[in-house]
Design a protein around this motif. Structure first.
Motif, PDB file in Angstrom:
ATOM      1  N   PRO A 160       0.827  -1.217   0.000  1.00  8.88           N
ATOM      2  CA  PRO A 160       0.000   0.000   0.000  1.00  8.88           C
ATOM      3  C   PRO A 160       0.861   1.268   0.000  1.00  8.88           C
ATOM      4  CG  PRO A 160      -0.674  -1.513   1.765  1.00  8.88           C
ATOM      5  CD  PRO A 160       0.607  -2.051   1.192  1.00  8.88           C
ATOM      6  N   PRO A 161       0.255   2.419  -0.343  1.00  9.44           N
ATOM      7  CA  PRO A 161       1.055   3.650  -0.430  1.00  9.44           C
ATOM      8  C   PRO A 161       1.562   4.151   0.915  1.00  9.44           C
ATOM      9  CG  PRO A 161      -1.262   4.080  -0.958  1.00  9.44           C
ATOM     10  CD  PRO A 161      -1.119   2.604  -0.826  1.00  9.44           C
ATOM     11  N   LYS A 162       0.883   3.769   1.998  1.00 12.26           N
ATOM     12  CA  LYS A 162       1.281   4.288   3.310  1.00 12.26           C
ATOM     13  C   LYS A 162       1.585   3.170   4.290  1.00 12.26           C
ATOM     14  CE  LYS A 162      -1.436   8.552   3.034  1.00 12.26           C
ATOM     15  NZ  LYS A 162      -0.626   9.715   3.393  1.00 12.26           N
ATOM     16  N   CYS A 163       2.431   3.518   5.266  1.00 12.43           N
ATOM     17  CA  CYS A 163       2.728   2.627   6.377  1.00 12.43           C
ATOM     18  C   CYS A 163       2.626   3.494   7.625  1.00 12.43           C
ATOM     19  CB  CYS A 163       4.140   2.049   6.203  1.00 12.43           C
ATOM     20  SG  CYS A 163       4.715   0.975   7.533  1.00 12.43           S
ATOM     21  N   SER A 164       1.906   3.034   8.621  1.00 10.04           N
ATOM     22  CA  SER A 164       1.707   3.813   9.845  1.00 10.04           C
ATOM     23  C   SER A 164       1.172   5.216   9.538  1.00 10.04           C
ATOM     24  CB  SER A 164       3.029   3.910  10.630  1.00 10.04           C
ATOM     25  OG  SER A 164       2.833   4.552  11.864  1.00 10.04           O
ATOM     26  N   GLY A 165       0.369   5.332   8.475  1.00  8.15           N
ATOM     27  CA  GLY A 165      -0.227   6.623   8.128  1.00  8.15           C
ATOM     28  C   GLY A 165       0.721   7.580   7.421  1.00  8.15           C
ATOM     29  N   LEU A 166       1.939   7.152   7.157  1.00  7.07           N
ATOM     30  CA  LEU A 166       2.927   8.016   6.488  1.00  7.07           C
ATOM     31  C   LEU A 166       3.207   7.498   5.087  1.00  7.07           C
ATOM     32  CD1 LEU A 166       5.589   8.367   9.354  1.00  7.07           C
ATOM     33  CD2 LEU A 166       3.775   9.997   8.761  1.00  7.07           C
ATOM     34  N   ASP A 167       3.490   8.414   4.165  1.00  6.93           N
ATOM     35  CA  ASP A 167       3.890   8.014   2.808  1.00  6.93           C
ATOM     36  C   ASP A 167       5.199   7.241   2.869  1.00  6.93           C
ATOM     37  OD1 ASP A 167       1.767   9.226   1.558  1.00  6.93           O
ATOM     38  OD2 ASP A 167       2.807  11.140   1.329  1.00  6.93           O
ATOM     39  N   VAL A 168       5.304   6.243   2.008  1.00 10.47           N
ATOM     40  CA  VAL A 168       6.555   5.504   1.921  1.00 10.47           C
ATOM     41  C   VAL A 168       6.986   5.399   0.460  1.00 10.47           C
ATOM     42  CG1 VAL A 168       6.198   4.111   3.997  1.00 10.47           C
ATOM     43  CG2 VAL A 168       5.401   3.250   1.802  1.00 10.47           C
ATOM     44  N   THR A 169       8.259   5.089   0.274  1.00 10.31           N
ATOM     45  CA  THR A 169       8.793   4.790  -1.059  1.00 10.31           C
ATOM     46  C   THR A 169       8.873   3.268  -1.179  1.00 10.31           C
ATOM     47  OG1 THR A 169      10.093   6.811  -0.950  1.00 10.31           O
ATOM     48  CG2 THR A 169      10.707   5.228  -2.642  1.00 10.31           C
ATOM     49  N   HIS A 170       8.498   2.772  -2.358  1.00 14.33           N
ATOM     50  CA  HIS A 170       8.497   1.321  -2.589  1.00 14.33           C
ATOM     51  C   HIS A 170       9.719   0.940  -3.418  1.00 14.33           C
ATOM     52  CE1 HIS A 170       4.444   2.585  -1.731  1.00 14.33           C
ATOM     53  NE2 HIS A 170       4.115   1.348  -1.436  1.00 14.33           N
ATOM     54  N   TYR A 171      10.239  -0.257  -3.163  1.00  9.44           N
ATOM     55  CA  TYR A 171      11.484  -0.638  -3.833  1.00  9.44           C
ATOM     56  C   TYR A 171      11.423  -2.024  -4.453  1.00  9.44           C
ATOM     57  CZ  TYR A 171      13.594   3.343  -1.509  1.00  9.44           C
ATOM     58  OH  TYR A 171      13.887   4.617  -1.087  1.00  9.44           O
ATOM     59  N   THR A 172      12.052  -2.120  -5.625  1.00 15.22           N
ATOM     60  CA  THR A 172      12.474  -3.413  -6.162  1.00 15.22           C
ATOM     61  C   THR A 172      13.901  -3.625  -5.644  1.00 15.22           C
ATOM     62  OG1 THR A 172      13.488  -2.413  -8.104  1.00 15.22           O
ATOM     63  CG2 THR A 172      11.158  -3.030  -8.306  1.00 15.22           C
ATOM     64  N   PRO A 173      14.443  -4.837  -5.752  1.00 18.29           N
ATOM     65  CA  PRO A 173      15.839  -5.030  -5.339  1.00 18.29           C
ATOM     66  C   PRO A 173      16.794  -4.103  -6.086  1.00 18.29           C
ATOM     67  CG  PRO A 173      14.779  -7.151  -5.722  1.00 18.29           C
ATOM     68  CD  PRO A 173      13.803  -6.096  -6.164  1.00 18.29           C
ATOM     69  N   GLU A 174      16.539  -3.901  -7.372  1.00 20.88           N
ATOM     70  CA  GLU A 174      17.429  -3.059  -8.177  1.00 20.88           C
ATOM     71  C   GLU A 174      17.368  -1.602  -7.718  1.00 20.88           C
ATOM     72  OE1 GLU A 174      15.060  -5.173  -9.447  1.00 20.88           O
ATOM     73  OE2 GLU A 174      16.510  -6.769  -9.883  1.00 20.88           O
ATOM     74  N   GLN A 175      16.166  -1.138  -7.426  1.00 21.26           N
ATOM     75  CA  GLN A 175      16.028   0.255  -6.978  1.00 21.26           C
ATOM     76  C   GLN A 175      16.701   0.461  -5.623  1.00 21.26           C
ATOM     77  OE1 GLN A 175      11.764   0.269  -7.233  1.00 21.26           O
ATOM     78  NE2 GLN A 175      11.734   1.397  -9.168  1.00 21.26           N
ATOM     79  N   LEU A 176      16.537  -0.520  -4.727  1.00 17.47           N
ATOM     80  CA  LEU A 176      17.157  -0.383  -3.411  1.00 17.47           C
ATOM     81  C   LEU A 176      18.685  -0.417  -3.537  1.00 17.47           C
ATOM     82  CD1 LEU A 176      16.416  -0.016  -0.459  1.00 17.47           C
ATOM     83  CD2 LEU A 176      16.353  -2.502  -0.223  1.00 17.47           C
TER      84      LEU A 176
END
Ligand SMILES: C[S@@+](CC[C@H](N)C(=O)[O-])C[C@H]1O[C@@H](n2cnc3c(N)ncnc32)[C@H](O)[C@@H]1O
Length: 211
Positions: A153-169
């Motif tokens: 989902p777009p949020k965790c604990s009500g805060l925006d997060v960035t999502h990652y693939t292994p390559e992006q991380l």
């Protein structure tokens, strides 16, 4: 920084440790990845944004001798210390912001982060995190990190997060790191929300310096 601290303090002072969205009784995947780094019991392991998680209990049970838990929320650290009782004295506790902290250079064998880096949605704070991580890790040290995967989902604990693939991380943390393994894992919050996590294990090159 103050908003971040207030947010996390509010979460930990209004919810029981087992009610927070990221709660798991044991961080089994983190433990398995840490085990596969091959480090010994004398290794120095830091749990960044460790909160009130039981990773520290399980590392103590595995007789790891040098454990540090860093978190921005003092209430989370208090909860972990109360649970551990006299065993808490075997752990180094640091209240602080991982993007703005002095850690000993070239000191840690393992840097563990479950669900912290993904809250850094600004380029500048990610850069500070990565600089601190590289500096604090020994040459040849390991990173075990879990973030939200693209389908979370777009949020965790009500805060925006960035999502990652292994390559992006890998790209964010530094292409000079070696990516040894990665896997996705579905986490279901106590409220029933499905969150796909990405776990990665990286290693800093043995000959890298921390500057
Ligand atoms: C989603 S929780 C994960 C807690 C723990 N790692 C776990 O898996 O159970 C995120 C944690 O990171 C901490 N945190 C958030 N931003 C931080 C920062 N900038 N520096 C240090 N800790 C931070 C929060 O207080 C919270 O304990």
């Amino acid at each position: 920084m103050m908003i971040t601290k207030a947010h996390w303090e509010n979460v930990y002072s209004t919810k029981a440790p087992e009610q927070v969205g990221w709660y798991e009784p044991h961080l089994q995947t983190s433990l398995a990845f840490i085990k596969r780094t091959g480090v010994h019991q004398e290794a120095r392991i830091i749990d960044v944004g460790g909160g009130a998680s039981t990773l520290v209990d399980d590392l103590l049970n595995a007789r790891v001798e040098h454990i540090t838990v860093l978190d921005i929320a003092p209430t989370a650290l208090d909860q972990a210390r109360s649970r551990l009782a006299e065993r808490a004295a075997k752990v180094q506790w640091i209240e602080g912001d991982v993007t703005d902290i002095d850690l000993p250079p070239g000191y840690y064998d393992v840097w563990h982060d479950r669900a912290v880096f993904h809250f850094l949605t600004e380029t500048e704070s990610r850069k500070r995190y990565v600089d601190h991580m590289w500096r604090a890790l020994k040459a040849g040290g390991h990173i075990v990190i879990a973030t939200f995967a693209p389908e979370a989902p777009p949020k965790c604990s009500g805060l925006d997060v960035t999502h990652y693939t292994p390559e992006q991380l890998h790209h964010e943390l530094g292409k000079d790191l070696v990516l040894h393994e990665h896997r996705k894992e579905l986490h279901v919050t106590p409220g029933g929300v499905k969150q796909m996590y990405l776990y990665c294990r990286f290693q800093k090159p043995a000959l890298a310096c921390y500057e």
